[in-house]
Design a protein around this motif. Structure first.
Motif, PDB file in Angstrom:
ATOM      1  N   ALA A 154       0.859  -1.183   0.000  1.00 18.91           N
ATOM      2  CA  ALA A 154       0.000   0.000   0.000  1.00 18.91           C
ATOM      3  C   ALA A 154       0.890   1.227   0.000  1.00 18.91           C
ATOM      4  N   ARG A 155       0.409   2.310  -0.602  1.00 18.87           N
ATOM      5  CA  ARG A 155       1.151   3.583  -0.688  1.00 18.87           C
ATOM      6  C   ARG A 155       2.543   3.363  -1.266  1.00 18.87           C
ATOM      7  N   ASN A 156       2.674   2.352  -2.141  1.00 22.96           N
ATOM      8  CA  ASN A 156       3.937   2.042  -2.827  1.00 22.96           C
ATOM      9  C   ASN A 156       5.062   1.655  -1.884  1.00 22.96           C
ATOM     10  N   LYS A 157       4.787   1.563  -0.588  1.00 21.67           N
ATOM     11  CA  LYS A 157       5.898   1.374   0.339  1.00 21.67           C
ATOM     12  C   LYS A 157       5.779   0.120   1.184  1.00 21.67           C
ATOM     13  N   GLU A 158       4.789   0.097   2.109  1.00 21.10           N
ATOM     14  CA  GLU A 158       4.845  -0.994   3.081  1.00 21.10           C
ATOM     15  C   GLU A 158       3.981  -2.181   2.663  1.00 21.10           C
ATOM     16  N   VAL A 159       4.422  -3.370   3.061  1.00 15.16           N
ATOM     17  CA  VAL A 159       3.668  -4.602   2.802  1.00 15.16           C
ATOM     18  C   VAL A 159       2.496  -4.659   3.775  1.00 15.16           C
ATOM     19  N   VAL A 160       1.257  -4.717   3.227  1.00 13.12           N
ATOM     20  CA  VAL A 160       0.081  -4.739   4.109  1.00 13.12           C
ATOM     21  C   VAL A 160      -0.582  -6.114   4.147  1.00 13.12           C
ATOM     22  N   HIS A 161      -0.396  -6.924   3.077  1.00 17.34           N
ATOM     23  CA  HIS A 161      -0.992  -8.270   3.069  1.00 17.34           C
ATOM     24  C   HIS A 161       0.026  -9.280   2.565  1.00 17.34           C
ATOM     25  N   THR A 162      -0.055 -10.491   3.094  1.00 17.84           N
ATOM     26  CA  THR A 162       0.777 -11.599   2.614  1.00 17.84           C
ATOM     27  C   THR A 162      -0.122 -12.802   2.394  1.00 17.84           C
ATOM     28  N   TYR A 163      -0.008 -13.402   1.212  1.00 18.41           N
ATOM     29  CA  TYR A 163      -0.863 -14.545   0.860  1.00 18.41           C
ATOM     30  C   TYR A 163       0.025 -15.772   0.671  1.00 18.41           C
ATOM     31  N   GLU A 164      -0.133 -16.769   1.549  1.00 22.29           N
ATOM     32  CA  GLU A 164       0.688 -17.982   1.464  1.00 22.29           C
ATOM     33  C   GLU A 164      -0.218 -19.191   1.305  1.00 22.29           C
ATOM     34  N   GLY A 165       0.088 -20.027   0.339  1.00 19.52           N
ATOM     35  CA  GLY A 165      -0.766 -21.191   0.084  1.00 19.52           C
ATOM     36  C   GLY A 165      -0.315 -21.961  -1.139  1.00 19.52           C
ATOM     37  N   HIS A 166       0.449 -21.282  -2.016  1.00 19.37           N
ATOM     38  CA  HIS A 166       0.966 -21.964  -3.201  1.00 19.37           C
ATOM     39  C   HIS A 166       2.116 -22.893  -2.813  1.00 19.37           C
ATOM     40  N   LYS A 167       2.216 -24.010  -3.526  1.00 20.49           N
ATOM     41  CA  LYS A 167       3.324 -24.943  -3.286  1.00 20.49           C
ATOM     42  C   LYS A 167       4.490 -24.670  -4.240  1.00 20.49           C
ATOM     43  N   ALA A 168       4.196 -24.005  -5.372  1.00 20.12           N
ATOM     44  CA  ALA A 168       5.238 -23.765  -6.389  1.00 20.12           C
ATOM     45  C   ALA A 168       5.317 -22.270  -6.704  1.00 20.12           C
ATOM     46  N   ARG A 169       6.265 -21.911  -7.574  1.00 20.70           N
ATOM     47  CA  ARG A 169       6.505 -20.495  -7.903  1.00 20.70           C
ATOM     48  C   ARG A 169       5.318 -19.887  -8.657  1.00 20.70           C
ATOM     49  N   ILE A 170       4.889 -18.710  -8.211  1.00 18.07           N
ATOM     50  CA  ILE A 170       3.789 -17.993  -8.879  1.00 18.07           C
ATOM     51  C   ILE A 170       4.321 -17.368 -10.168  1.00 18.07           C
ATOM     52  N   HIS A 171       3.572 -17.538 -11.286  1.00 16.82           N
ATOM     53  CA  HIS A 171       4.056 -16.904 -12.522  1.00 16.82           C
ATOM     54  C   HIS A 171       3.017 -16.031 -13.210  1.00 16.82           C
ATOM     55  N   LEU A 172       1.769 -16.017 -12.708  1.00 13.69           N
ATOM     56  CA  LEU A 172       0.746 -15.130 -13.276  1.00 13.69           C
ATOM     57  C   LEU A 172      -0.051 -14.477 -12.152  1.00 13.69           C
ATOM     58  N   LEU A 173      -0.355 -13.201 -12.313  1.00  7.21           N
ATOM     59  CA  LEU A 173      -1.163 -12.469 -11.325  1.00  7.21           C
ATOM     60  C   LEU A 173      -2.251 -11.683 -12.055  1.00  7.21           C
ATOM     61  N   GLN A 174      -3.445 -11.617 -11.454  1.00  4.08           N
ATOM     62  CA  GLN A 174      -4.516 -10.819 -12.051  1.00  4.08           C
ATOM     63  C   GLN A 174      -5.397 -10.257 -10.940  1.00  4.08           C
ATOM     64  N   PRO A 175      -5.287  -8.939 -10.627  1.00  3.59           N
ATOM     65  CA  PRO A 175      -6.212  -8.348  -9.642  1.00  3.59           C
ATOM     66  C   PRO A 175      -7.635  -8.369 -10.226  1.00  3.59           C
ATOM     67  N   PHE A 176      -8.625  -8.568  -9.331  1.00  3.82           N
ATOM     68  CA  PHE A 176      -9.975  -8.824  -9.814  1.00  3.82           C
ATOM     69  C   PHE A 176     -10.964  -8.293  -8.787  1.00  3.82           C
ATOM     70  N   GLY A 177     -11.255  -6.993  -8.816  1.00  3.26           N
ATOM     71  CA  GLY A 177     -12.180  -6.399  -7.837  1.00  3.26           C
ATOM     72  C   GLY A 177     -11.643  -6.529  -6.428  1.00  3.26           C
ATOM     73  N   ASP A 178     -12.441  -7.211  -5.559  1.00  4.45           N
ATOM     74  CA  ASP A 178     -12.009  -7.424  -4.175  1.00  4.45           C
ATOM     75  C   ASP A 178     -11.120  -8.644  -4.038  1.00  4.45           C
ATOM     76  N   HIS A 179     -10.792  -9.262  -5.169  1.00  6.91           N
ATOM     77  CA  HIS A 179      -9.993 -10.489  -5.145  1.00  6.91           C
ATOM     78  C   HIS A 179      -8.748 -10.328  -6.009  1.00  6.91           C
ATOM     79  N   VAL A 180      -7.795 -11.218  -5.787  1.00 10.06           N
ATOM     80  CA  VAL A 180      -6.625 -11.270  -6.662  1.00 10.06           C
ATOM     81  C   VAL A 180      -6.408 -12.744  -7.028  1.00 10.06           C
ATOM     82  N   ILE A 181      -6.130 -12.974  -8.321  1.00 12.78           N
ATOM     83  CA  ILE A 181      -5.964 -14.343  -8.819  1.00 12.78           C
ATOM     84  C   ILE A 181      -4.482 -14.590  -9.050  1.00 12.78           C
ATOM     85  N   SER A 182      -3.987 -15.735  -8.565  1.00 10.20           N
ATOM     86  CA  SER A 182      -2.587 -16.089  -8.813  1.00 10.20           C
ATOM     87  C   SER A 182      -2.512 -17.519  -9.336  1.00 10.20           C
ATOM     88  N   VAL A 183      -1.597 -17.734 -10.296  1.00  7.29           N
ATOM     89  CA  VAL A 183      -1.410 -19.062 -10.884  1.00  7.29           C
ATOM     90  C   VAL A 183       0.050 -19.448 -10.715  1.00  7.29           C
TER      91      VAL A 183
END
Length: 861
Positions: A58-87
């Protein structure tokens, strides 16, 4: 790829790019533990992932959220309204709730039938996302209900990128074959098809809302193709927009601006305002596309760092702001032919620069930088003012026709006046060239200066001497003008590099056996030898005052040696060995470049900002690993430890007496004791010409007693009027000083009366001393006590000047009484002999010091 976001309140577009572990926003962020692999942004947040973890800034500076759950390296991201999609690369798609950081949905795809390679949210399609696959098919999913709505058969080639067109329902699909399909997903029909010849499509962007229906496509070799969508044809090509693959491109909505970035460590803004629809660079931020090999500060203000990289370019980086950075370009044999051929086919490009030297003295008149290239005999000149390669190619005349394979330039230096360049070759030859004309001005030695290859050349500050080091283990001193050999000395081992600190005439020599020596060029003797590195010494730099020598080695340490004491005072480990070091001429920063790293790191000199104890490090000192500086303020762990060691230095208080053998003066100001003998003269001068007039009304303020410490007058003292006939001494009250002196007669402890006297001003001291005599209300016993106090001061040899001043005033006031009282006379005669002894001892010491000083001043002349 970079991301573009619009800030509604600021009404500005911001570009965010990943720079190693940090996000840079241009118009910074806290660093993540590893290099960022994927980047995306919505209206409020920037999402960045490394490995299998996703963070939101947030505000280009501090980390406000961390999402952990993937077992492998993330290579695609898509923000989607109140959600964010990661592959991730294991083909698992997770939809996250942004605020609660919980998984909303997880979908596993079979890699064999549908390996997700691109994600897009089509405009106006509520809760739906479009997925592209490596098999070539597309799928439209409803994320809310977790349903597959439609499957597109595709074009039998892997999908590399998906991009929303300005028109609703229309999507551009980039394929690995180089095809771009503009497709209507509502009716599943292809509207138009383009093909480019440069391999897979890496990025697509549409120019919107400014009347030009243009689509731009990026390629893996750095070219950009611009397609006219109305006429369905290629409009123009922008070749070599980047020297590597185009990672991301985006047109700024409503403006003729295209932003591109690539793996060549550059981000460029192109403006389309010329004829033919082609773009030109409007702004750029770029660094080296391959790791820098040599850095040096340019000039004396400590604001520019020249850096030569493995990519063959020479660049200038500013320590003040990125906007002052500039690139001097690539080295080239023939500039005109190079431009015609383009970056990829350029056979005229020179190999990377290995060493260079720069000087600011005549940089506005002619070239100010000379550089040696890897395995190349010709040295090039560069012009800092014009930010380009210079006019001259410096090489011996016999090699002007043919270019030898095994002979190359190894060392270079420029004189401090900027007129001459000295170049050493691998054959042992050392040549001098004129910088203005490029003319050869002679060489050192009959045929060559050394038997082995030249490992370093250095010219002193006044163009008197030139120092050369050869691989056979000799260092030679030559007269600069006459080119005669003055002196030659043999070293213990073969030198790998030399560095001269011109102001102090100190030469640092690094050896092949990992040791370092320091040679004084005045006496031509080795004055210091340091050993402690366990790998090849990569670079050395002196602090501006010449007191420190900082060295970096392949053992991943950076060490600071203190030359006056000959000790190691600082040592730290870095995770990647420092290839080159440069200390700022102003002493505020140490710049370093590291193995396989594109950046230049700045370390601040802590001794400028706080008190640092520069004690020698113990022999068994284990250096701690220090993280390299990043673009955000990192909290240093070892600051607190250092502060503890400095405490005793900060709280140091000078003792009352430095040593029993030494004469110690008091720390009182001169005004308290210097004018005690001439008080009567001062009083006469200060006497008013007219008697003071009594004020009409009583003062508002309560009157105070004169003195250094203000005290109020007691009311009974105010009304007390004394008779002029009676002897005042009889009625006068005994002062504190008087009482303390009386007590000291029995206790023999004179510290208390002395401290009281030290707190008084000159006129009060005179009043107190006058009051010691019998006619002033005192007695001979108290006078004796005062003389004993002086004797105690002379014995202990402290407050020496006070003892002299108090005694002088005492003798001046009471000389008659002293001569008439036998016991006082005896005490005074004892004092006299003691004074004489102390003074004779002091005078011999003064004379000794003065004698040595005058000898030092005159003997050298």
């Amino acid at each position: 790829p970079h991301v573009l976001r619009y800030h509604g309140r600021h009404r500005q577009f911001y570009v965010a790019t990943a720079v190693g572990p940090s996000v840079h926003t241009y118009n910074v962020s806290n660093a993540l533990p590893q290099d960022i692999a994927c980047l995306a942004a919505d209206r409020m947040l920037i999402f960045a992932s490394y490995d299998n973890v996703l963070h939101a800034f947030a505000r280009n500076k501090e980390v406000v959220h961390t999402y952990e759950g993937h077992k492998a390296r993330i290579h695609l991201l898509q923000p989607f309204g109140d959600h964010v999609i990661s592959v991730d690369v294991d083909n698992v798609l997770i939809v996250w709730n942004i605020q609660s950081e919980e998984e909303y949905l997880q979908v596993d795809f079979d890699k064999a039938t549908f390996a997700v390679s691109a994600v897009l949210h089509p405009s106006t399609y509520l809760n739906k996302i479009l997925l592209g696959s490596e098999q070539g098919s597309l799928q439209l999913w409803n994320i809310k209900s977790n349903k597959l709505l439609y499957s597109f058969p595709g074009w039998h080639f892997a999908v590399t990128t998906l991009e929303q067109a300005p028109a609703v329902d229309v999507v551009a699909v980039g394929l690995v074959s180089g095809h771009i399909i503009v497709h209507n997903i509502k009716f599943d029909e292809t509207l138009m098809k383009f093909q480019q010849d440069w391999g897979p499509i890496t990025a697509i962007s549409f120019r919107t809302a400014d009347g030009h229906p243009v689509m731009a496509a990026g390629s893996p070799i750095g070219h950009i193709a611009l397609w006219d969508l109305e006429e369905k044809k290629l409009m123009c090509q922008m070749q070599d927009a980047h020297s590597t693959a185009i990672a991301g491109m985006s047109f700024v909505p409503g403006e003729p601006l295209l932003i591109t970035n690539g793996a060549d460590n550059a981000i460029r803004v192109w403006i389309f305002d010329g004829p033919g629809g082609t773009g030109r660079v409007l702004r750029r931020r770029m660094g080296h596309s391959a790791p820098p090999t040599k850095i040096r500060y340019h000039g004396q203000n400590g604001e520019q760092i020249l850096s030569a990289g493995q990519d063959g370019t020479l660049q200038s980086f500013s320590t003040v702001h990125e906007k002052f950075n500039k690139s001097l370009g690539r080295g080239s044999i023939n500039k005109k032919k190079s431009k015609k051929k383009g970056l990829k086919l350029d056979t005229m490009a020179l190999p990377p620069i290995t060493v260079f030297a720069s000087e600011v003295a005549h940089q506005s008149d002619w070239d100010s930088i000379v550089a040696c290239h890897q395995g190349y005999i010709t040295c090039t000149t560069w012009n800092y003012q014009k930010t380009s390669m210079g006019a001259h190619k410096l090489r011996p005349e016999e090699f002007s026709k043919h270019k030898p394979i095994d002979i190359y330039a190894t060392a270079v230096d420029i004189t401090s006046c900027g007129n001459f360049a000295v170049i050493g070759l691998s054959t042992g030859r050392v040549d001098v060239y004129n910088m203005q004309s490029g003319i050869h001005r002679g060489c050192y030695g009959k045929e060559r200066a050394h038997e082995g290859a030249i490992r370093g050349v250095a010219v002193d500050g006044l163009n008197q001497l030139i120092i050369t080091a050869g691989s056979e283990g000799l260092i030679k001193f030559w007269k600069f003008k006459t080119k005669d050999l003055v002196y030659s000395t043999e070293l213990s081992s073969s030198p790998s590099a030399i560095l001269l600190h011109r102001d102090s005439g100190i030469l640092g020599i690094a050896f092949d056996d990992f040791s370092i020596s320091v040679l004084d060029i005045e006496t031509r003797k080795i004055v210091r030898t340091f050993s402690g590195h366990h790998g090849r010494i990569n670079d050395m730099t002196f602090s501006p005052d010449g007191r420190w020598l900082i060295t970096s080695s392949m053992d991943c340490t950076i060490k600071t040696w203190d030359l006056p004491s000959g000790c190691l005072i600082d040592c730290f480990l870095v995770d990647s060995a420092a290839v080159s070091l440069a200390m700022s001429p102003t002493g505020d920063f140490l710049a370093s470049t590291h193995v396989d790293d594109l950046g230049i790191y700045l370390w601040s000199n802590r001794s400028l900002y706080s008190l640092v104890s520069l004690r020698p490090l113990p022999a068994d000192y284990e250096p701690s690993m220090v993280t390299r500086p990043s673009t955000c303020p990192v909290q240093d762990v070892d600051v607190a430890e250092d502060e503890e060691t400095c405490d005793e230095m900060i709280e140091y208080v000078s003792p009352e007496q430095l040593g029993e053998q030494l004469v110690t003066l008091s720390s009182l100001p001169e005004s308290r004791w210097k004018n005690l003998l001439s008080l009567d003269v001062i009083k006469k001068k200060n006497k008013p010409r007219e008697p003071p007039k009594v004020p009409k009304s009583a003062p508002f303020f309560i009157p105070t007693v004169p003195g250094l410490i203000p005290r109020y007058v007691a009311p009974e003292e105010e009304n007390d009027t004394q008779s002029k006939v009676v002897n005042l001494g009889v009625l006068a009250q005994k002062s504190d000083f008087y009482i303390r002196l009386e007590e000291a007669l029995s206790t023999n402890e004179y510290t208390a009366p002395l401290n009281l006297l030290k707190s008084l001003g000159p006129s009060n001291i005179e009043v107190e001393l006058r009051g010691l005599a019998p006619e002033g209300g005192g007695s001979t016993e108290v006078m004796l006590s005062f003389l004993r106090m002086i004797r105690m001061m002379l014995n202990r040899k402290y407050n020496f000047e006070l003892a002299q001043a108090y005694l002088a005033l005492f003798l001046k006031l009471h000389l008659k009484i002293l001569s008439s009282e036998p016991n006082l006379l005896e005490e005074v005669s004892r004092l006299s002999t003691q004074l004489e002894e102390t003074w004779i001892h002091l005078q011999t010491l003064f004379n000794q010091s003065l004698c040595v000083l005058t000898y030092m001043k005159s003997a050298l002349l």
